[in-house]
Design an enzyme around this catalytic site. Structure first.
Site, PDB file in Angstrom:
ATOM      1  N   HIS A   1     -10.836  -7.902  -4.385  1.00 54.10           N
ATOM      2  CA  HIS A   1      -9.611  -8.210  -4.494  1.00 54.10           C
ATOM      3  C   HIS A   1      -9.756  -9.813  -4.657  1.00 54.10           C
ATOM      4  O   HIS A   1      -9.747 -10.406  -3.761  1.00 54.10           O
ATOM      5  CB  HIS A   1      -8.682  -7.870  -3.483  1.00 54.10           C
TER       6      HIS A   1
ATOM      7  N   LYS B   1      -6.306   3.000 -14.526  1.00 58.20           N
ATOM      8  CA  LYS B   1      -7.486   3.420 -14.144  1.00 58.20           C
ATOM      9  C   LYS B   1      -8.083   2.906 -12.654  1.00 58.20           C
ATOM     10  O   LYS B   1      -7.552   1.945 -12.251  1.00 58.20           O
ATOM     11  CB  LYS B   1      -8.424   2.928 -15.194  1.00 58.20           C
TER      12      LYS B   1
ATOM     13  N   ARG C   1       5.739 -16.052  -4.251  1.00 50.77           N
ATOM     14  CA  ARG C   1       6.276 -16.764  -2.865  1.00 50.77           C
ATOM     15  C   ARG C   1       4.844 -17.461  -2.423  1.00 50.77           C
ATOM     16  O   ARG C   1       3.822 -17.092  -2.926  1.00 50.77           O
ATOM     17  CB  ARG C   1       6.804 -15.650  -1.948  1.00 50.77           C
TER      18      ARG C   1
ATOM     19  N   GLY D   1       0.931  -1.195  -0.069  1.00 51.21           N
ATOM     20  CA  GLY D   1      -0.029   0.025   0.097  1.00 51.21           C
ATOM     21  C   GLY D   1       0.788   1.264   0.025  1.00 51.21           C
ATOM     22  O   GLY D   1       0.330   2.380  -0.213  1.00 51.21           O
TER      23      GLY D   1
ATOM     24  N   HIS E   1      -4.819  -1.171   2.809  1.00 50.07           N
ATOM     25  CA  HIS E   1      -4.249  -2.322   1.577  1.00 50.07           C
ATOM     26  C   HIS E   1      -3.728  -3.306   2.429  1.00 50.07           C
ATOM     27  O   HIS E   1      -2.987  -4.020   1.502  1.00 50.07           O
ATOM     28  CB  HIS E   1      -3.193  -1.600   0.720  1.00 50.07           C
TER      29      HIS E   1
ATOM     30  N   GLU F   1      -0.838  -7.467  -9.793  1.00 53.34           N
ATOM     31  CA  GLU F   1       0.707  -7.792  -9.400  1.00 53.34           C
ATOM     32  C   GLU F   1       0.647  -9.334  -9.378  1.00 53.34           C
ATOM     33  O   GLU F   1      -0.557 -10.038  -9.067  1.00 53.34           O
ATOM     34  CB  GLU F   1       1.045  -7.154  -8.277  1.00 53.34           C
TER      35      GLU F   1
END
Length: 450
Positions: free
Chosen positions: A208, A201, A291, A165, A235, A287
């Protein structure tokens, strides 16, 4: 297969890896700082070695100390857990240069996905849907204003090397762009030593959604469905579940195949998570985490697989032990992150645990390194445990979570447990009608005081 694995981490994730090693008949080595000499992962591992003083920069982030610990103990491989050095390409390269095995992807793949612009460009080429935005970094505010005009406001300015974040600011109109652009660059420079930013945008009511992927570097790759991680504060995820309450089987199969095909074509080896914003039936890549995720247990619960075991097998050169057809969803799972924090401001609250009792019973899992008398050090992340439940469906999982929270005892410190008691009283949580902004709006409206 490896005879001995060193775990370059601490807390619950280090303990999680110790347990996987023990089931596989592999010796485990725990590293620790002076502050963690009495930590549970140190007590449970087959061997332990001190690698430095309390600050993470002098211990868990000290590459020379970790390499030396491998040489002293004879460990053949390193499991990085999450955080610390888990996505540090330089560390991976040094590990390989010392004829050791890193239990995770290659330095090349970590580098590729670590830079947000390169990651986005790569995913576009691989057919993964992305959020509309700038082509590469944005050099100045004038260029930023042109992009805002092109895509329409609101837009979000993001650090290319960002995470957690930081280096992220939203501009709702042209007047806000200059401030958002300057602030994001300043935060990015301070946090990551790189002030390059890009613009996308800004979706107003997204969820999420992240897809768990796994490749073996031998051409085999699968997806293990999605996790919904929309309940976030600043975040940071606090509540995760699988499968997502808003995702249809058709959507899951479609986006899952796209992601599995992408990691297969990359030649990716190990666990990874491709993260998306989801709005109005569309997925937009944001993203990839190269991991194991904090929330991996909910995926393990619904598929009945051990992701850490699979990480170790793949790192040892073995092919995936399952195919896509083997992976069938069974029920619903929810995880809540328990932090040593004082509500309502979520300020860190380290201290001594005077009493600890983990909940149990059918469908309840507690991943934590706490014990009676343990003194939580003030030097590290405030996460002290994860409570994970599994049920035949979402409503049973929620009921089981409510019951397990009632059994949990952590005395001596303040924790975020009351947050989850309060959330379970909300209709939106039970219906699954929430997005990434829901929790912050609820907190701002005094949700904890009701």
């Amino acid at each position: 297969m490896f005879d001995k694995i060193l775990i370059a981490n601490r807390g619950e994730i280090a303990l999680r890896v110790v347990r996987a090693c023990r089931e596989m008949g592999i010796q485990s080595v725990a590293v620790h700082s002076t502050a963690d000499a009495d930590a549970m992962h140190v007590r449970m591992a087959d061997e332990s070695i001190c690698i430095g003083p309390a600050p993470g920069t002098d211990s868990y982030l000290s590459i020379p100390s970790i390499i030396a610990a491998c040489e002293v103990t004879g460990a053949q491989a390193i499991h990085p857990g999450y955080g610390f050095l888990s996505e540090n390409q330089r560390f991976v390269q040094i590990v390989e240069d010392h004829d050791l095995k890193f239990i995770g992807p290659t330095a090349q793949h970590i580098s590729m996905m670590g830079d947000k612009i390169t990651a986005k460009d790569t995913m576009k080429e691989l057919g993964v849907p992305c959020v509309p935005g700038s082509e590469g970094g944005v050099p100045d505010v004038d260029a930023a204003l042109k992009i805002g005009e092109e895509f329409g406001y609101p837009v979000i300015v993001k650090a290319t090397a960002g995470g957690g974040g930081r280096g992220m600011k939203v501009a709702y109109d042209a007047d806000e762009m200059a401030i958002a652009f300057a602030t994001a660059r300043s935060e990015a420079k301070a946090a990551f030593g790189n002030d390059e930013v890009y613009i996308e945008k800004y979706l107003t009511t997204p969820r999420h959604i992240e897809i768990q992927v796994f490749g073996d570097g031998q051409g085999n790759a699968v997806h293990l469905g999605e996790r919904d991680c929309s309940l976030q504060r600043r975040h940071q995820k606090v509540f995760e579940e699988a499968p997502g309450p808003c995702i249809s089987p058709e959507e899951r199969a479609h986006i899952g195949k796209i992601c599995a095909d992408a990691v297969g074509r990359m030649g990716y080896a190990g666990a990874g998570t491709i993260e998306f914003l989801y709005e109005k039936g569309e997925f937009y890549f944001i993203e990839m985490n190269t991991r194991l995720q904090v929330e991996h247990p909910v995926t393990e619960n619904i598929f009945g697989v051990d992701l850490v075991r699979e990480q170790i097998r793949v790192a040892a050169g073995l092919p995936l032990s399952f195919t896509q057809d083997d992976l069938k969803i069974n029920g619903h799972s929810i995880e809540v992150r328990l932090n040593a924090e004082r509500l309502p401001n979520f300020t860190p609250n380290p201290g001594q645990v005077t009493a600890y009792h983990a909940p149990g019973g059918l469908g309840v899992r507690m991943d934590s390194a706490l014990y009676n008398g343990y003194k939580i050090p003030p030097y590290y992340d405030s996460l002290i445990g994860k409570l994970i439940v599994h049920g035949r469906d979402r409503q049973e999982a929620l009921a089981r979570l409510h019951r397990a929270l009632g059994e949990l005892i952590i005395d001596g410190i303040e924790t975020t447990v009351p947050l989850f008691h309060a959330l379970l009283q909300e209709k939106d949580i039970h219906t699954g009608e929430y997005n990434i902004h829901w929790l912050e709006k609820w907190l701002d409206a005094g949700g904890l005081d009701r």
